[in-house]
Design a protein around this motif. Structure first.
Motif, PDB file in Angstrom:
ATOM      1  N   ARG A   1      42.135  44.030  45.599  1.00 22.39           N
ATOM      2  CA  ARG A   1      41.599  43.484  46.524  1.00 22.39           C
ATOM      3  C   ARG A   1      41.291  44.339  47.553  1.00 22.39           C
ATOM      4  O   ARG A   1      42.400  45.072  48.040  1.00 22.39           O
ATOM      5  CB  ARG A   1      42.512  42.152  47.029  1.00 22.39           C
ATOM      6  CG  ARG A   1      42.455  40.973  46.145  1.00 22.39           C
ATOM      7  CD  ARG A   1      41.304  40.155  46.569  1.00 22.39           C
ATOM      8  NE  ARG A   1      40.849  39.532  45.166  1.00 22.39           N
ATOM      9  CZ  ARG A   1      41.698  38.269  45.195  1.00 22.39           C
ATOM     10  NH1 ARG A   1      42.384  37.750  45.850  1.00 22.39           N
ATOM     11  NH2 ARG A   1      41.378  37.510  44.011  1.00 22.39           N
TER      12      ARG A   1
ATOM     13  N   THR B   1      49.356  37.641  37.578  1.00 22.95           N
ATOM     14  CA  THR B   1      50.182  38.628  38.509  1.00 22.95           C
ATOM     15  C   THR B   1      51.632  38.019  38.173  1.00 22.95           C
ATOM     16  O   THR B   1      51.932  36.985  37.902  1.00 22.95           O
ATOM     17  CB  THR B   1      49.880  38.508  40.153  1.00 22.95           C
ATOM     18  OG1 THR B   1      50.136  37.063  40.378  1.00 22.95           O
ATOM     19  CG2 THR B   1      48.604  38.843  40.389  1.00 22.95           C
TER      20      THR B   1
ATOM     21  N   PHE C   1      41.693  39.292  32.957  1.00 25.27           N
ATOM     22  CA  PHE C   1      42.731  40.005  33.631  1.00 25.27           C
ATOM     23  C   PHE C   1      44.058  39.145  33.176  1.00 25.27           C
ATOM     24  O   PHE C   1      43.906  38.126  32.559  1.00 25.27           O
ATOM     25  CB  PHE C   1      42.647  39.920  35.368  1.00 25.27           C
ATOM     26  CG  PHE C   1      42.064  38.529  35.812  1.00 25.27           C
ATOM     27  CD1 PHE C   1      43.048  37.422  35.794  1.00 25.27           C
ATOM     28  CD2 PHE C   1      40.728  38.386  36.140  1.00 25.27           C
ATOM     29  CE1 PHE C   1      42.767  36.184  36.345  1.00 25.27           C
ATOM     30  CE2 PHE C   1      40.363  37.024  36.576  1.00 25.27           C
ATOM     31  CZ  PHE C   1      41.342  36.034  36.790  1.00 25.27           C
ATOM     32  N   ALA C   2      45.385  39.798  33.512  1.00 25.43           N
ATOM     33  CA  ALA C   2      46.319  39.252  33.476  1.00 25.43           C
ATOM     34  C   ALA C   2      46.817  38.489  34.542  1.00 25.43           C
ATOM     35  O   ALA C   2      46.628  38.818  35.696  1.00 25.43           O
ATOM     36  CB  ALA C   2      47.399  40.219  32.764  1.00 25.43           C
TER      37      ALA C   2
ATOM     38  N   GLN D   1      52.071  34.965  40.110  1.00 26.26           N
ATOM     39  CA  GLN D   1      51.621  33.634  39.321  1.00 26.26           C
ATOM     40  C   GLN D   1      52.384  33.307  38.021  1.00 26.26           C
ATOM     41  O   GLN D   1      52.673  32.125  37.912  1.00 26.26           O
ATOM     42  CB  GLN D   1      50.398  34.035  38.817  1.00 26.26           C
ATOM     43  CG  GLN D   1      49.071  34.038  39.911  1.00 26.26           C
ATOM     44  CD  GLN D   1      47.665  34.613  39.490  1.00 26.26           C
ATOM     45  OE1 GLN D   1      47.729  35.585  38.655  1.00 26.26           O
ATOM     46  NE2 GLN D   1      46.583  33.857  39.799  1.00 26.26           N
TER      47      GLN D   1
ATOM     48  N   PRO E   1      45.984  39.446  43.496  1.00 24.09           N
ATOM     49  CA  PRO E   1      45.747  40.258  42.511  1.00 24.09           C
ATOM     50  C   PRO E   1      45.333  41.645  42.680  1.00 24.09           C
ATOM     51  O   PRO E   1      45.184  41.953  43.954  1.00 24.09           O
ATOM     52  CB  PRO E   1      44.573  39.338  42.032  1.00 24.09           C
ATOM     53  CG  PRO E   1      44.559  37.934  42.541  1.00 24.09           C
ATOM     54  CD  PRO E   1      45.452  38.183  43.666  1.00 24.09           C
TER      55      PRO E   1
ATOM     56  N   GLY F   1      43.352  33.597  48.221  1.00 26.07           N
ATOM     57  CA  GLY F   1      43.003  34.568  47.135  1.00 26.07           C
ATOM     58  C   GLY F   1      44.013  34.973  46.113  1.00 26.07           C
ATOM     59  O   GLY F   1      43.934  35.839  45.365  1.00 26.07           O
ATOM     60  N   SER F   2      45.233  34.068  46.365  1.00 28.52           N
ATOM     61  CA  SER F   2      46.321  34.740  45.619  1.00 28.52           C
ATOM     62  C   SER F   2      46.063  33.921  44.172  1.00 28.52           C
ATOM     63  O   SER F   2      47.197  34.248  43.116  1.00 28.52           O
ATOM     64  CB  SER F   2      47.643  34.018  46.211  1.00 28.52           C
ATOM     65  OG  SER F   2      47.748  32.797  46.490  1.00 28.52           O
ATOM     66  N   GLY F   3      45.394  33.232  43.820  1.00 29.44           N
ATOM     67  CA  GLY F   3      44.878  32.655  42.597  1.00 29.44           C
ATOM     68  C   GLY F   3      45.609  31.470  42.191  1.00 29.44           C
ATOM     69  O   GLY F   3      46.085  31.253  41.147  1.00 29.44           O
ATOM     70  N   LYS F   4      45.555  30.629  43.172  1.00 31.77           N
ATOM     71  CA  LYS F   4      46.201  29.310  43.031  1.00 31.77           C
ATOM     72  C   LYS F   4      45.706  28.470  41.854  1.00 31.77           C
ATOM     73  O   LYS F   4      46.025  27.642  41.286  1.00 31.77           O
ATOM     74  CB  LYS F   4      46.495  28.362  44.020  1.00 31.77           C
ATOM     75  CG  LYS F   4      47.304  29.227  45.217  1.00 31.77           C
ATOM     76  CD  LYS F   4      47.515  28.490  46.332  1.00 31.77           C
ATOM     77  CE  LYS F   4      46.396  28.320  47.311  1.00 31.77           C
ATOM     78  NZ  LYS F   4      45.851  29.553  47.915  1.00 31.77           N
ATOM     79  N   THR F   5      44.277  28.639  41.808  1.00 35.37           N
ATOM     80  CA  THR F   5      43.469  27.640  40.946  1.00 35.37           C
ATOM     81  C   THR F   5      44.031  28.008  39.367  1.00 35.37           C
ATOM     82  O   THR F   5      44.292  27.048  38.717  1.00 35.37           O
ATOM     83  CB  THR F   5      42.012  28.061  40.903  1.00 35.37           C
ATOM     84  OG1 THR F   5      41.588  28.175  42.389  1.00 35.37           O
ATOM     85  CG2 THR F   5      41.145  26.925  40.445  1.00 35.37           C
TER      86      THR F   5
END
Ligand code: ADP
Ligand code: MG
Length: 697
Positions: free
Chosen positions: A459, A271, A268-269, A274, A456, A300-304
């Motif tokens: 969801r 967001t 995936f790309a 991000q 992302p 779940g916003s993709g911080k990792t």
């Protein structure tokens, strides 16, 4: 600058030996002045008796009545119910833990006086485990003068002991005053009382004071202290910021080839949010002094992945980066992710936790020191003295809710030491606690802020239902079907709010036993704050690995833990929690492919405000919207201040309640920092204590 009271050690007071002194030190109390600043957490009015008919659920009250009946009832839970009547109405005293001797004390026709929190159960007002005085044949209640101050205590230190020490300190206060650190002109402008008066009145409030405005913290006496605390905090933040800009860090270039490769390998790309946050981070890290940035982003916003982008930029320059998680499970979860990203690119990544066996740990330490490992993931074990980094350029701290100003400073220094004093690492803190921007700017004044305000795509929002606990049976049935028919897992969260940890855990234990009886076919686990860390993590692990169907927990359940198969959460008494905290809890589900559900199982009757707040939870899944609404709907005693969301650590201040003070706080702080450095320093010494939580970093 130090006042006489600050130089009198607690050991000089009656009743303080080495043991008590140690317990007091745990509360950061070492001097008489500290004791005077240890203010009551609440007040009790035992100067009068409330007629039962006039009681309101939720309030604390004192009643007196004649025993009509006392019976052991075998309902959902075995309990002793004693009915007392005062002519105006009937009150049920409910005890879940009692001895036969206690039961026998309730004799029909005799008088009982009790003090406790009122609830409404069934058809009657109730008090659960109130304080009870048996008056026997004498119908005359025993009343006290003045408001009774109740102090925050710590394990092994009793209310009585603290009260006596404060009494002694108040006598000393008569003879000398604590140093007034807020300039007269500000006290005058804000119409604040002198410090000594404020302290005296807060410990011994006269009966004619508005108890409500004291409890709500709206009284000028409390504002006076909140103001001083905020000023101290602001000066401390500014100092850190100034000092930090003088430190050296290695300049890191953004958008590296390695980062590109990492992103190209993903299905995936990023967001837009991000990407924006990644460039904010890159612009900081390009500078020759350490970045100090906070990334806020909903669960779940993709911080990792944001963290990974920054980390891979360091690796490109052949430098090390460390990622610290608050628990072993989270560290392992990150490690697995990073391994899958690193392997195809031939990057060395190691895990370092205190649980690891000695030989494995030794190997990890060696590879860190010899600059073989580029990415180091771990718990606080990362910053123990045996760890020597070869060239640490970046430290990322994940899911850090309690992260006070002292902790940030310590971490910076530790990174510097572990890096053999070569340079300061850049620092990034990531949190899922949504705090509205204006508040975050104050609470984290020393940090730059980034917000990941987008999830992302694709969801599925968590479906939330608000149900009364009268539907408990049906809800349990649903849990059973969920686990047996659908093979899914369920969280059951108990939220009883009590002063004591002990009672919280007892409540969770009781629910655990009830559920075990009602649902014998399920494998059920229990986690609460009284368990040892290792035990807690073991149970969390069993749940994660699917060995348990149902996990009963207090609100201690870990942030960030990913159990995709757990897609139903029941939250008991959600009306007692702040919305942000509910949102955090609910974020444990909704991590897999399946549709997820949350049931907010409230206890009636709900106040109008509580109804509105639960409706916000039902209709929104957006942490920031929920946080804003939480502030809007804050009602007296209903929502817990920002203090309790765990994000911030203030003793008296509450950023929401005191937000109108902030402009004056900034001006006063800047004024003092500029013109009166000695006072500024004394404020920091008084308020920013070297706090025990440091150990948790
Ligand atoms: P959190 O912000 O709560 O730490 P995570 O970093 O754990 O969130 O990410 C949650 C999930 O979302 C992970 O499975 C991750 O792979 C996935 N994810 C991250 N970024 C994106 C994206 N841009 N598109 C789709 N999925 C993503
Ligand atoms: Mg995370």
């Amino acid at each position: 600058m130090q006042s006489k009271l600050a130089s009198i050690k607690v050991e000089t007071l009656k009743g303080v030996g080495p043991k008590v002194a140690e317990k007091l030190a745990n509360l950061s109390i070492t001097s008489v002045e500290d004791l005077l600043f240890h203010l009551p957490s609440k007040y009790q009015d035992r100067s009068r008796i409330h007629p039962i008919a006039s009681l309101r659920p939720g309030e604390y009250a004192q009643v007196c009545g004649m025993v009509e009946a006392a019976d052991i009832v075998f309902g959902k839970r075995r309990s002793l119910i004693c009915k007392i009547s005062d002519g105006s109405g009937i009150l049920d005293i409910r005890l879940f833990y009692f001895s036969m001797a206690q039961k026998k004390q309730f004799i029909r026709g005799q008088y009982v006086q009790c003090y406790g929190q009122v609830s409404f159960i069934g058809k009657n007002f109730s008090m659960i485990h109130p304080e009870i005085k048996h008056l026997k044949d004498n119908p005359e209640p025993r009343l006290e003068n003045g408001l009774k101050a109740i102090y925050p205590v710590t394990d092994g230190l009793q209310q009585r002991t603290i009260s006596s020490l404060i009494q002694q300190s108040l006598s000393l206060l008569k003879r000398s005053n604590p140093t007034e650190l807020i300039p007269q002109e500000w006290l005058g402008k804000l119409e604040f009382p002198p410090l000594a008066d404020a302290l005296r009145m807060l410990h011994r409030p006269p009966l004619d004071i508005s108890l409500e405005s004291l409890q709500k913290g709206e009284h000028p006496l409390i504002r006076r202290l909140a103001f001083e605390e905020l000023v101290a905090q602001h000066i401390a933040f500014e100092n850190i910021k100034i000092k930090n800009k003088k430190n050296n860090a290695i300049s890191i270039s953004g958008n590296s080839a390695l980062q590109q490769k990492l992103l190209n390998n993903l299905p995936f790309a990023l967001t837009n949010a991000q990407s924006r946050v990644v460039s904010e981070i890159e612009s900081d890290m390009h500078k020759p002094f350490p970045m100090m940035r906070l990334v806020q982003g909903d669960v779940g916003s993709g911080k990792t992945l944001i963290a990974a982008c920054a980390i891979f930029n360091c690796v490109e320059q052949n430098l090390q980066a460390a990622l610290m998680a608050p628990t072993e499970i989270l560290a392992e979860q990150h490690y697995k992710n990073f391994q899958s990203w690193c392997e195809p690119l031939g990057i060395d990544c190691v895990l370092l936790t205190s649980k690891m066996s000695a030989p494995i740990k030794r190997a990890a330490l060696e590879s860190i020191q010899q600059d073989k490992a580029k990415i180091i993931i771990g718990t606080h074990a990362l910053f123990q003295s045996q760890v020597t980094f070869a060239n640490l350029a970046l430290v990322i701290i994940d899911e850090q809710h309690r992260f006070g100003v002292e902790q940030r400073k310590t971490l910076l220094e530790k990174g510097f030491e572990a890096n053999q004093g070569r340079n300061y690492p850049h620092q990034l803190v990531m949190t899922a606690t949504p705090i509205p921007r204006t508040l975050a700017q104050t609470a984290f004044a020393d940090l730059e802020l980034s917000v990941v305000d987008e999830l992302p795509p694709g969801r599925k929002p968590i479906q939330t239902a608000v149900l009364s606990d009268q539907k408990r049976e049906q809800i349990m049935q649903r849990v059973r079907d969920y686990c047996t028919t659908d093979n899914k897992q369920v969280y059951w969260v108990c939220t009883l709010i009590e002063e004591s940890d002990e009672l919280q855990c007892q409540a969770a234990e009781a629910t655990f036993h009830d559920l075990k009886q009602a649902l014998p076919e399920l494998k059920i686990g229990l986690v609460h704050g009284r368990l040892k860390t290792a035990e807690k993590q073991q149970i969390m692990l069993e749940f994660k690995e699917g060995e348990l169907d149902l996990l009963v927990a207090t609100t201690v359940i870990e942030v960030g833990v990913d159990v995709p198969n757990a897609s139903l959460m029941i939250i008991e008494n959600p009306e007692r929690l702040g919305l942000s905290q509910l949102h955090q809890l609910r974020g444990r589900v909704g991590r897999g492919e399946a549709e997820s559900h949350c049931i907010l199982m409230y206890h009636s009757p709900l106040s109008k405000n509580a109804k509105q707040r639960l409706e916000v939870m039902r209709s929104s899944n957006d942490g920031f919207i929920i946080a804003e609404k939480d502030l809007e709907l804050r009602g007296p005693g209903e929502v817990l201040g920002t203090r309790q969301t765990g994000a911030l650590e203030y003793r008296f201040a509450d950023l929401v309640r005191d937000s109108h003070l902030l402009p004056d706080v900034y001006n006063c702080a800047n004024d003092l920092a500029l013109h009166s450095p000695l006072i500024a320093h004394a404020l920091i010494t008084r308020w920013i204590k070297h706090d025990k939580n440091l150990a948790k970093v």
